[in-house]
Design a protein around this motif. Sequence first.
Motif, short mmCIF file in Angstrom:
data_model
loop_
_atom_site.label_atom_id
_atom_site.label_comp_id
_atom_site.label_asym_id
_atom_site.label_seq_id
_atom_site.Cartn_x
_atom_site.Cartn_y
_atom_site.Cartn_z
N ALA A 168 0.84 -1.08 -0.13
CA ALA A 168 -0.02 -0.03 -0.17
C ALA A 168 0.76 1.30 0.24
O ALA A 168 0.61 2.23 -0.72
CB ALA A 168 -0.85 0.00 0.98
N CYS A 169 2.11 1.14 0.74
CA CYS A 169 2.72 2.34 0.95
C CYS A 169 4.42 2.18 0.41
O CYS A 169 4.89 3.36 0.38
CB CYS A 169 2.57 2.97 2.27
SG CYS A 169 3.41 1.71 3.45
N GLY A 170 4.66 1.04 0.43
CA GLY A 170 6.11 0.91 0.05
C GLY A 170 7.26 0.90 1.53
O GLY A 170 8.31 0.60 1.12
N ASP A 171 6.72 0.91 2.45
CA ASP A 171 7.47 1.02 3.90
C ASP A 171 7.87 -0.32 4.23
O ASP A 171 7.12 -1.42 3.68
CB ASP A 171 6.63 1.58 4.87
CG ASP A 171 6.51 3.07 4.81
OD1 ASP A 171 7.54 3.80 3.95
OD2 ASP A 171 5.57 3.79 5.02
N MET A 172 8.95 -0.54 4.76
CA MET A 172 9.47 -2.10 5.14
C MET A 172 9.44 -2.06 6.71
O MET A 172 9.43 -1.20 7.56
CB MET A 172 10.90 -2.11 4.83
CG MET A 172 11.04 -2.01 3.31
SD MET A 172 10.71 -3.46 2.26
CE MET A 172 11.67 -4.60 3.02
N GLY A 182 8.81 2.66 8.56
CA GLY A 182 7.22 3.04 8.35
C GLY A 182 7.05 4.16 9.11
O GLY A 182 7.80 5.04 9.35
N CYS A 183 5.86 4.51 8.95
CA CYS A 183 5.28 5.82 9.64
C CYS A 183 5.08 5.59 11.16
O CYS A 183 5.34 4.42 11.81
CB CYS A 183 3.96 6.01 8.96
SG CYS A 183 2.76 4.89 9.34
N ALA A 184 4.55 6.84 11.73
CA ALA A 184 4.31 6.84 13.15
C ALA A 184 3.26 5.63 13.69
O ALA A 184 3.55 4.89 14.55
CB ALA A 184 3.86 7.99 13.63
N VAL A 194 -7.01 5.76 7.27
CA VAL A 194 -5.89 5.56 6.26
C VAL A 194 -4.65 4.94 6.71
O VAL A 194 -3.78 4.51 5.72
CB VAL A 194 -5.53 7.00 5.63
CG1 VAL A 194 -6.74 7.82 4.84
CG2 VAL A 194 -5.05 7.88 6.90
N LYS A 195 -4.51 4.39 8.04
CA LYS A 195 -3.34 3.92 8.49
C LYS A 195 -3.67 2.48 8.99
O LYS A 195 -2.82 1.89 9.54
CB LYS A 195 -2.92 4.63 9.69
CG LYS A 195 -2.51 6.11 9.46
CD LYS A 195 -1.24 5.95 8.86
CE LYS A 195 -0.48 7.35 8.34
NZ LYS A 195 0.82 7.17 7.51
N PHE A 196 -5.01 1.89 8.75
CA PHE A 196 -5.15 0.46 8.79
C PHE A 196 -3.92 -0.43 8.20
O PHE A 196 -3.65 -1.34 8.84
CB PHE A 196 -6.50 -0.16 8.41
CG PHE A 196 -7.70 0.69 9.18
CD1 PHE A 196 -7.58 1.30 10.26
CD2 PHE A 196 -9.05 0.48 8.68
CE1 PHE A 196 -8.62 1.81 10.97
CE2 PHE A 196 -10.05 1.12 9.35
CZ PHE A 196 -10.01 1.68 10.58
N HIS A 197 -3.53 -0.08 7.25
CA HIS A 197 -2.61 -1.02 6.40
C HIS A 197 -1.23 -0.94 7.21
O HIS A 197 -0.65 -1.96 7.09
CB HIS A 197 -2.36 -0.65 4.96
CG HIS A 197 -1.52 0.72 4.81
ND1 HIS A 197 -2.05 2.13 4.93
CD2 HIS A 197 -0.33 1.13 4.60
CE1 HIS A 197 -1.30 2.93 4.55
NE2 HIS A 197 -0.19 2.28 4.57
N CYS A 198 -1.04 0.01 8.04
CA CYS A 198 0.23 0.18 8.82
C CYS A 198 0.05 -1.00 9.89
O CYS A 198 1.00 -1.55 10.46
CB CYS A 198 0.27 1.58 9.46
SG CYS A 198 0.14 2.77 8.23
N GLY A 199 -1.19 -1.14 10.32
CA GLY A 199 -1.40 -2.37 11.70
C GLY A 199 -1.21 -3.68 10.68
O GLY A 199 -0.61 -4.67 11.35
#
Length: 174
Positions: free
Chosen positions: A39-43, A66-68, A107-112
């Motif tokens: 979704a965002c390209g973070d690792m 990744g993000c916060a 918008v941050k569900f994918h981070c979890g």
Amino acid sequence: MSSRIPLAYNPKVLELFRNPKNLGKMEDADAEALAGSIACGDMIAFYLKIDEKTQTVTAATFESYGCAANIAASSVLTEMITGKRLEEAWQISWKEISEALGGLPAVKFHCGILAVGALRRAIRTYFTGKERPGWLPEQLTPDEKHAVEEEKLIEILTRRAERIEGQEEKKGTP
Ligand code: FES
């Protein structure tokens, strides 16, 4: 002046972002996984120390690029799984992580999901070459598919970049 609207993170997310627990590489991990979000390209990298006899997670650490939200989710997840049997750790969903954090912005569900996917990939790695327990699905779960391996992520992002470049070139053609 920036036109970006700051995300409404709750205090728990911000606290764990600033002071994450169990951050860092584990040199003597029994299982680890490096996974990225399509979704965002973070690792993210997830490391587990496992008691073989009891199949229990005795320690868990992570590294996040990744993000916060991802840092907070990974941090809380390492705390949630420490002392748990692998089967219990496997069952934890990103929704439980979000609840433990007091809620994530939509918008941050994918981070979890990335945190759960990386954990599940690490657990699956642990059983490579061992007998697969009945609770471990033979096929990758959606969370694992979301958290793709590094090489796969690079491949996906390269394809995306080429597609965008191609579209821009077309737009630029008189
Ligand atoms: Fe990529 Fe959060 S935006 S992990």
